[in-house]
Design a protein around this motif. Structure first.
Motif, short mmCIF file in Angstrom:
data_model
loop_
_atom_site.label_atom_id
_atom_site.label_comp_id
_atom_site.label_asym_id
_atom_site.label_seq_id
_atom_site.Cartn_x
_atom_site.Cartn_y
_atom_site.Cartn_z
N ALA A 106 0.77 -1.28 0.11
CA ALA A 106 -0.14 0.16 -0.10
C ALA A 106 0.80 1.31 0.10
N LEU A 107 2.03 1.33 0.70
CA LEU A 107 2.90 2.27 0.90
C LEU A 107 3.59 2.72 -0.55
N LEU A 108 4.03 1.62 -1.31
CA LEU A 108 4.61 1.78 -2.62
C LEU A 108 3.59 2.29 -3.58
N ALA A 109 2.33 1.58 -3.51
CA ALA A 109 1.24 2.02 -4.48
C ALA A 109 0.87 3.37 -4.38
N ASP A 110 0.52 3.95 -2.99
CA ASP A 110 0.21 5.10 -2.88
C ASP A 110 1.35 6.41 -2.90
N HIS A 111 2.59 5.83 -2.81
CA HIS A 111 3.62 6.95 -2.53
C HIS A 111 4.83 6.24 -3.29
N PRO A 112 4.32 6.35 -4.69
CA PRO A 112 5.55 5.57 -5.42
C PRO A 112 6.98 6.23 -5.55
N ASP A 113 7.07 7.48 -4.90
CA ASP A 113 8.48 8.10 -4.68
C ASP A 113 9.12 7.58 -3.44
N THR A 114 8.51 6.75 -2.60
CA THR A 114 9.25 6.22 -1.42
C THR A 114 10.56 5.58 -1.85
N THR A 115 11.82 6.08 -1.08
CA THR A 115 13.07 5.78 -1.44
C THR A 115 13.28 4.30 -0.60
N GLY A 116 14.28 3.76 -0.92
CA GLY A 116 14.81 2.64 -0.06
C GLY A 116 15.05 3.02 1.30
N GLU A 117 15.76 4.05 1.52
CA GLU A 117 15.84 4.79 2.82
C GLU A 117 14.35 4.99 3.66
N ASP A 118 13.36 5.46 2.95
CA ASP A 118 12.14 5.57 3.52
C ASP A 118 11.62 4.43 3.97
N LEU A 119 11.80 3.36 3.12
CA LEU A 119 10.94 2.05 3.24
C LEU A 119 11.68 1.20 4.39
N ALA A 120 13.17 1.64 4.65
CA ALA A 120 13.77 0.78 5.50
C ALA A 120 13.45 1.26 6.90
N ARG A 121 13.01 2.94 7.09
CA ARG A 121 12.42 3.49 8.24
C ARG A 121 11.11 3.14 8.46
N PHE A 122 10.32 2.92 7.51
CA PHE A 122 9.06 2.50 7.86
C PHE A 122 8.87 1.11 8.40
N CYS A 123 9.82 0.13 8.01
CA CYS A 123 9.75 -1.13 8.47
C CYS A 123 10.37 -1.15 9.78
N GLU A 124 11.32 -0.35 10.10
CA GLU A 124 11.94 -0.30 11.37
C GLU A 124 11.02 0.25 12.15
N ASP A 125 10.29 1.43 12.15
CA ASP A 125 9.36 1.74 12.78
C ASP A 125 8.25 0.82 13.19
N ARG A 126 8.05 0.16 12.40
CA ARG A 126 7.03 -0.84 12.49
C ARG A 126 7.51 -2.13 13.42
N ALA A 127 8.66 -2.10 13.18
CA ALA A 127 9.02 -3.27 14.09
C ALA A 127 9.23 -2.93 15.59
N ARG A 128 9.78 -1.59 15.80
CA ARG A 128 9.63 -0.99 17.27
C ARG A 128 8.42 -1.00 17.81
N HIS A 129 7.58 -0.65 16.96
CA HIS A 129 6.07 -0.71 17.26
C HIS A 129 5.45 -1.99 17.79
N HIS A 130 5.88 -3.04 17.03
CA HIS A 130 5.60 -4.43 17.19
C HIS A 130 6.13 -4.95 18.66
N TRP A 131 7.30 -4.42 18.85
CA TRP A 131 8.24 -4.82 20.01
C TRP A 131 7.44 -4.43 21.27
N ARG A 132 7.02 -3.26 21.18
CA ARG A 132 6.33 -2.49 22.33
C ARG A 132 4.74 -3.15 22.48
N GLU A 133 4.35 -3.35 21.41
CA GLU A 133 3.01 -3.78 21.54
C GLU A 133 2.70 -5.31 22.10
N THR A 134 3.95 -6.11 22.06
CA THR A 134 4.04 -7.45 22.54
C THR A 134 4.79 -7.68 23.70
N SER A 135 4.94 -6.54 24.46
CA SER A 135 5.67 -6.93 25.63
C SER A 135 4.79 -7.67 26.60
#
Length: 425
Positions: free
Chosen positions: A318-347
């Protein structure tokens, strides 16, 4: 046929289109064709068809040798639609659990997907030029992927979907299992899955010390049944012969006699704590996104990965479809933010893992699960989906404790037992 032979290739590799060296730069390269990588490729096809991607898998098939199962309530609608494309085993009459002196049927629908069907569907859906099988990766970076044979695939974005990598910065134990697909001589008589039969001997030898043990059963057809011997343990070791003999013995006690037509094994992490920022730092490749179990996207106690793999696939597409200019660095941050959120939510689930491994004697770990399965079906559904509410959490921790209070309190504040990483099978 050797690579030096002048005779044109006619096998599967020839049918995969141009050799890797001839590939043009891609919008996305996905490394790892397991559950996370395969679902991401499918989600890109469906949600962002203009994106030119390549899925690279070291094995000859996608998905390895696994069976993934989940509750229908684990998935949001978009994720359920994505999984619904595959040929699934479905049970809508609920499932059974069994403990010493206690049994129950819960009404939640259950689903299962075999890796063979996963591969067949994806191999048919993904264009041949987008799929590289049997290709090992030597390196990943923000600009693309280098294969072991030296071939370079340039890419705007790279997503690392390879398997979980144990770390001495994580704490926990392991879930060890061996399952056998049995074709019975006679109908087996089951109509529902048995998600957990913990009436089996809890102190039976595992080649791994004492641990919480149960048997998992799926009726795949009138005369085919999948039987899996599973246990939680401190060490990631498996005695295949022992588990195979126990699985067959369990089937015999149920009157299921026949031939074994397939099997699978697994050693999965049960994460109870750790330095997640340290793990991210160790895994990070600048500009490369990490998804799947390697990125921490699993249920800390059940080791389920499918709901999180499906969610990641849908969100990234969805991110890449809606924001085709997303860079590799943007996508890496997106996934890292999701990982941190998942870690917090599963404590909460990591704390329960600590109670299982640190507060309960191995032979009495069964009581932790018996207590849990006495709660409401809706609470159990939210638990498996990783969406337990605060009232759910209080209810799980209330009542007569299945472990000693003092040990439970110490486990709640513990940092967890460091992983024993001498993984063997």
């Amino acid at each position: 046929m050797s690579d030096s032979s002048p005779t044109p290739a006619t096998g599967p590799e020839a049918q995969r289109g141009p050799k890797p060296a001839e590939l043009e730069p891609r919008d996305v390269v996905i490394v790892g064709g397991g559950l996370a990588g395969g679902l991401l490729a499918l989600a890109l096809l469906r949600r962002a068809p203009a994106i030119r991607f390549t899925l690279v898998e070291a094995g000859k098939t996608l998905g390895g040798n696994h069976r993934w199962s989940w509750f229908a309530t684990d998935l949001a609608e978009a994720c359920a639609d994505l999984l619904g494309e595959f040929p699934l085993a479905r049970w809508d009459a609920g499932y059974d659990i069994a403990f010493p002196g206690y049994g129950r049927t819960l009404g939640t629908s259950y689903r299962s997907l075999a890796s063979e069907d996963f591969h067949k569907h994806l191999a048919a859906a993904i264009p041949a030029e987008n799929l590289l099988l049997g290709k090992r990766v030597a390196g990943l970076d923000a600009g693309g992927v280098t294969l072991a044979d030296g071939t370079r695939i340039a890419a705007r974005r790279v997503v690392d979907c390879r398997t979980f990598r144990p770390s001495d910065k994580l704490a926990g134990g392991w879930q060890v299992f061996l399952g056998q697909h049995i074709r019975c001589h006679e109908p087996h008589g089951l109509t529902r899955p048995v998600i957990m039969d913990a009436t089996v001997d809890q102190l039976a030898p595992h080649g791994n010390g004492a641990a919480y043990r149960f048997v998992y059963v799926l009726p795949l057809s009138e005369d085919e049944v999948f039987v899996e011997d599973t246990y939680y343990a401190d060490h990631p070791r498996m005695d295949r012969d022992l588990l195979a003999s126990r699985t067959r013995a369990y089937a015999r006690t149920k009157g299921w006699r026949g031939e074994v037509i397939g099997s699978e094994t697994g050693i999965l992490p049960v994460i109870s704590g750790g330095d997640f920022e340290g793990v991210i730092e160790d895994l990070a490749i600048p500009g490369v996104a990490i998804a799947g179990s390697r990125g921490g996207f699993s249920h800390p106690l059940t080791s389920y990965t499918l709901p999180f793999a499906a969610s990641n696939a849908v969100e990234i597409a969805a991110l890449l479809a809606d924001h085709p200019d997303t860079t590799g660095e943007d996508l890496a941050r997106f996934c890292e933010d999701r990982a941190r959120h998942h870690w917090r939510e599963t404590s909460f689930y990591r704390m329960l893992s600590r109670m299982l491994f640190e507060a309960a004697d191995p032979g009495r770990r069964v009581n932790v699960f018996k207590h849990f399965y006495g709660l409401s079906g809706e609470l159990v559904e939210r638990f498996y989906a990783g969406q337990s509410t605060w009232p759910d959490r209080l209810r799980i921790l209330s009542g007569k404790p299945p472990v000693a209070i003092g040990r439970a309190m110490r486990a709640m504040v513990s940092r967890g037992k460091p992983f024993r990483m001498e993984k063997t099978a």
